[in-house]
Design an enzyme around this catalytic site. Structure first.
Site, mmCIF file in Angstrom:
data_model
loop_
_atom_site.group_PDB
_atom_site.id
_atom_site.type_symbol
_atom_site.label_atom_id
_atom_site.label_comp_id
_atom_site.label_asym_id
_atom_site.label_seq_id
_atom_site.Cartn_x
_atom_site.Cartn_y
_atom_site.Cartn_z
ATOM 1 N N HIS A 172 1.817 4.527 -2.735
ATOM 2 C CA HIS A 172 1.850 5.965 -2.435
ATOM 3 C C HIS A 172 3.117 6.629 -2.993
ATOM 4 O O HIS A 172 3.230 7.846 -2.976
ATOM 5 C CB HIS A 172 1.783 6.206 -0.930
ATOM 6 N N HIS A 177 -5.899 8.556 -1.793
ATOM 7 C CA HIS A 177 -6.542 7.254 -2.015
ATOM 8 C C HIS A 177 -7.640 7.409 -3.069
ATOM 9 O O HIS A 177 -8.814 7.279 -2.776
ATOM 10 C CB HIS A 177 -7.170 6.731 -0.718
ATOM 11 N N HIS A 186 0.845 -1.205 0.000
ATOM 12 C CA HIS A 186 0.000 0.000 0.000
ATOM 13 C C HIS A 186 0.881 1.256 0.000
ATOM 14 O O HIS A 186 0.681 2.174 -0.795
ATOM 15 C CB HIS A 186 -0.902 -0.033 1.244
ATOM 16 N N GLU A 187 1.872 1.262 0.875
ATOM 17 C CA GLU A 187 2.735 2.444 0.972
ATOM 18 C C GLU A 187 3.566 2.627 -0.297
ATOM 19 O O GLU A 187 3.841 3.751 -0.708
ATOM 20 C CB GLU A 187 3.641 2.357 2.204
HETATM 21 NI NI NI Z 1 -2.624 5.186 2.272
#
Ligand code: NI
Length: 297
Positions: A212, A218, A208-209
């Site tokens: 980013h 998101h 998830h990171e």
């Molecule tokens: Ni996030």
């Protein structure tokens, strides 16, 4: 916020957090267009934006001050470091035999580029050695390495977060990506600091990171990328299963496998824009992540 950047006559639209600066936009551009931040000039209405300037809402023009791509710069630097390393390994007086075009060397270069450049635990928490081993396990995880190579992700510093500093009465942050890959913090430990969290759950937070690194918010694009990366992790893992005989955990089980701790977590839904997509896969990915959006970059 959406940022519109024109470069060589093409319009690029990026999604960044509302407090993003010019420097963070440069990082995003760096990942998308392979242009080093130092080689980027961002102009708004004819004036160059300084790195700490807030991003304006109008169209920004990107000029590349050098034609050298990040690829060229890095492969030169890394090829040199590989050569130096080989010389050290070969010992004094011996000339290292390095074929720069060999697959092995190319792989070395990629491994040393698209990686976590520094890894450290929090030394003031109990048993930092265990956290250090946890972080190295993540960094050396074949699935993570493949994802990073394929997408050319780099992370300056991989570390853990003190759970006590990232827990509020109604939410907790599981991971944080500062400045598109400059630093990633992961919640490795249980809230009471008496243990460590499930490896695959933490690894999913790391994925998830990593997403980013490209998208700050998101939004739809972010979740599409996250889902793609998770599919790749599972794909790579099932490939490994055949060669190593590890147990392959199907995506469905993995997505719902969080143990008692994750079930106790709640999400804050402050990112209203990000809640529009309602596909089952998206919902599953979000539920699986079950993470707070509030403090997340
Ligand atoms: Ni996030």
């Amino acid at each position: 916020m959406q940022v519109h950047v024109t470069y060589k006559g093409h319009l690029h639209i990026y999604e960044l957090s509302s407090d993003a600066t010019t420097a963070s936009l440069k990082e995003v551009i760096c990942h998308n267009l392979d242009l080093l931040p130092a080689h980027q000039k961002l102009l708004y209405k004819g004036t160059q934006l300084s790195d700490d300037a807030a991003l304006p809402h109008g169209k920004i023009m990107l000029l590349a001050s050098s034609n050298q791509s990040i690829e060229a710069v890095k492969s030169q630097a890394d090829a040199l470091s590989v050569i130096r390393q080989r010389r050290v390994e070969a010992g004094a007086g011996k000339v290292a035999q390095v074929k720069l075009n060999s697959t092995r060397t190319q792989r070395d270069v990629e491994n040393s580029t698209y990686t976590f450049h520094r890894i450290s635990p929090l030394m003031h928490l109990p048993s930092p050695d265990t956290s250090d081993a946890f972080l190295h396990r993540l960094a050396n995880d074949g699935t993570i390495q493949k994802v990073m190579r394929r997408h050319r992700y780099q992370v300056g510093h991989l570390t853990e977060m003190d759970p006590r500093l990232y827990t509020q009465h109604d939410s907790k942050t599981l991971g944080l990506n500062k400045n598109a890959g400059q630093e990633i913090l992961l919640r490795l430990r249980t809230d009471t600091l008496d243990g460590w969290r499930d490896y695959k759950t933490v690894r999913m937070t790391l994925v998830h990171e990593l997403a980013h690194n490209v998208f700050g918010e998101h939004d739809r694009q972010f979740w599409d990328l996250f889902n793609l990366l998770m599919r790749e992790v599972q794909e790579f893992e099932s490939g490994q299963t055949m060669s190593r005989g590890d147990v392959y955990i199907p995506p469905e089980i993995m997505a719902s496998d969080g143990g008692g701790e994750r079930r106790a977590e709640t999400r804050t839904l402050s990112g209203s824009k990000t809640n529009e997509g309602t596909s089952a896969r998206d919902a599953r990915a979000r539920a699986a992540e079950a993470r707070t959006r509030k403090n997340d970059v």
